[in-house]
Design an enzyme around this catalytic site. Structure first.
Site, PDB file in Angstrom:
ATOM      1  N   TYR A 151       0.746  -1.285   0.043  1.00 29.65           N
ATOM      2  CA  TYR A 151       0.090   0.128   0.062  1.00 29.65           C
ATOM      3  C   TYR A 151       0.900   1.325  -0.076  1.00 29.65           C
ATOM      4  CZ  TYR A 151      -4.334  -2.414   0.480  1.00 29.65           C
ATOM      5  OH  TYR A 151      -5.586  -3.097   0.311  1.00 29.65           O
ATOM      6  N   LYS A 222       3.149 -13.710   6.371  1.00 30.26           N
ATOM      7  CA  LYS A 222       3.385 -14.669   5.445  1.00 30.26           C
ATOM      8  C   LYS A 222       5.124 -15.061   5.356  1.00 30.26           C
ATOM      9  CE  LYS A 222       1.876 -17.664   2.275  1.00 30.26           C
ATOM     10  NZ  LYS A 222       1.352 -18.982   2.582  1.00 30.26           N
ATOM     11  N   ASP A 288      -2.560 -17.503   5.647  1.00 32.44           N
ATOM     12  CA  ASP A 288      -3.448 -18.365   4.826  1.00 32.44           C
ATOM     13  C   ASP A 288      -4.119 -19.280   5.992  1.00 32.44           C
ATOM     14  OD1 ASP A 288      -0.776 -19.335   4.785  1.00 32.44           O
ATOM     15  OD2 ASP A 288      -1.329 -20.811   3.629  1.00 32.44           O
ATOM     16  N   ASP A 312      -6.249  -6.198   5.222  1.00 33.76           N
ATOM     17  CA  ASP A 312      -7.201  -5.828   4.554  1.00 33.76           C
ATOM     18  C   ASP A 312      -8.074  -7.018   4.244  1.00 33.76           C
ATOM     19  OD1 ASP A 312      -8.820  -4.262   2.701  1.00 33.76           O
ATOM     20  OD2 ASP A 312      -7.269  -4.068   0.935  1.00 33.76           O
TER      21      ASP A 312
END
Length: 424
Positions: A151, A222, A288, A312
């Protein structure tokens, strides 16, 4: 008595006058409808709870289509000046300008004011339609890093001179070109993740958990794939927790060390003792897997700290479990300077503009967060309880009406009046 500004005192705490000026942006599309309803409820709650001893003077500032139509600018410099000067403000949904220039007005506000923490509480109100069996198990506060990650907006389109220069640089790095499958047609994005940015976000999440006596802070990342950005976020988070919060916390990293030094039984005993002594548990989950855990074991999570893109996804996924983004509040905060912008988390829905039909709960609950932030807790609680009663009695706007049996359909303004009737 004239209204006064909120200021940050020398101890890093907000000083909030009883008669306070708070700027607002009504927003685009359905923004004016949901803002009018929210303002009505906020004013009524403050009046009822404080018997006119406290009062909000609202100061409009312009952004979005209204600003463009009046000034030719989507985000006027004067608006940023007001937001900086008055510290705390609230806004409705803003449209994303078509074409060049600002990619997102929301992102621009966050970047310009350095509002590094996007705070999203997610909880279920009894009676709200939900796609999950036990939405009552979802009760989390998400701290999403707001200024870094993809972002940051550092992107280079395929075929541009900037993309070609970056490609030439990468061609000079051993083994790098094998990782770019189609170099001649690739666009590129840069994902900055800093120690400073990560630490201030994680510190805010831990402080919030300690202040509200919550059991866990979960670092979602992640890092198994992006080891030097998201993986570093996790490492920096554990190090900060142990360094700055000492015996107030117990981290999974400490558990791992105990297991290596002794054995798993000893590590588990340590963890059990830490919980028994009320220590805040700091753990981590791969992003995930966390999106699975939201559905499978939401009770295991209370405060979540994560990077921008993950945040998000997670914010919307958790909101869906408790009834949708229409009832999800949000805040963008810099805990160091005191600057904060509270906002509706949904879009502008322009086809429903001026219909007086949409649910104002997202913006209203963001106003509740604002009241909590400035220390007006009685009014915040009063609105939250009144909203809960209104929904439980099935007197709702069209979004919930379509999913409920035997509900009464209310317009946006009628819904606001119903909430006001239920304020104690």
């Amino acid at each position: 008595m004239a209204a006064e500004k909120i200021v940050m005192n020398g101890e890093g705490k907000l000083t909030v006058p009883d008669h306070v000026t708070i700027p607002f942006i009504e927003g685009d599309g359905i923004g004016p409808d949901v803002w009018r309803a929210s303002k009505m409820v906020l004013d009524a709650a403050v009046e009822k709870c404080y018997n006119n001893k406290r009062r909000i003077e609202w100061l409009e500032m312009l952004a979005g289509e209204k600003a463009f139509n009046q000034t030719g600018e989507w985000l006027p410099a004067a608006t940023l000046d007001i937001a900086r000067e008055y510290l705390v403000s609230i806004k409705g949904p803003l449209t994303t300008p078509v074409g060049g220039g600002i990619r997102s007005l929301n992102v621009a506000l966050r970047q310009e004011l350095d509002l590094y923490a996007c705070v999203r509480p997610v909880r279920w109100f009894h009676g709200v339609p939900s796609p999950v069996v036990h939405p009552e198990n979802v009760d989390m506060v998400i701290f999403r890093e707001n200024t870094e990650d993809i972002y940051a907006g550092i992107e280079f389109a395929s075929g541009t001179p900037e993309a070609e220069r970056l490609l030439k640089f990468l061609q000079g790095e051993p083994g790098m070109m094998k990782k770019i499958r189609f170099p001649d047609s690739s666009g590129f994005g840069i994902k900055p993740v800093s120690k400073d940015g990560s630490e201030r976000l994680i510190r805010a999440a831990i402080l919030y958990a300690l202040e509200h006596h919550l059991p866990t802070v979960t670092l979602v990342h992640k890092g198994n794939i992006m080891k030097y950005t998201e993986g570093a976020f996790k490492i920096w988070g554990y190090a900060l927790a142990e360094r700055e919060f000492g015996d107030k916390v117990y981290t999974w990293q400490q558990w791992e060390n105990a297991k290596k030094t002794h054995d798993e039984d000893t590590a588990n005993k340590e963890l059990k003792q830490a919980k028994a002594h009320g220590k805040l548990i700091i753990n981590d989950v791969i992003a995930d897997n966390f999106l699975q855990q939201i559905l499978l074991a939401p009770k295991d999570y209370s405060v979540v700290a994560t990077l921008n893109l993950n945040g998000d996804y997670i914010s919307d996924a958790t909101a869906a479990a408790v009834g949708g983004i229409g009832i999800a509040p949000g805040a963008n905060i810099n805990y160091l300077t005191g600057h904060a912008v509270f906002e509706a988390t949904h879009g502008t829905a322009p086809r429903f503009a001026d219909t007086d039909t949409m649910n104002p709960s997202s913006l209203l609950l963001s106003g509740v967060m604002m009241l909590e932030y400035i220390g007006w807790h009685e009014a915040a609680v009063a609105i939250t309880e009144a909203l809960g009663v209104t929904i439980m009695r099935k007197r709702v706007t069209i979004d919930f009406y379509n999913l409920m049996h035997d509900a009464t359909l209310l317009k946006t303004s009628e819904f606001a009046h119903e909430i006001i009737k239920n304020i104690k």
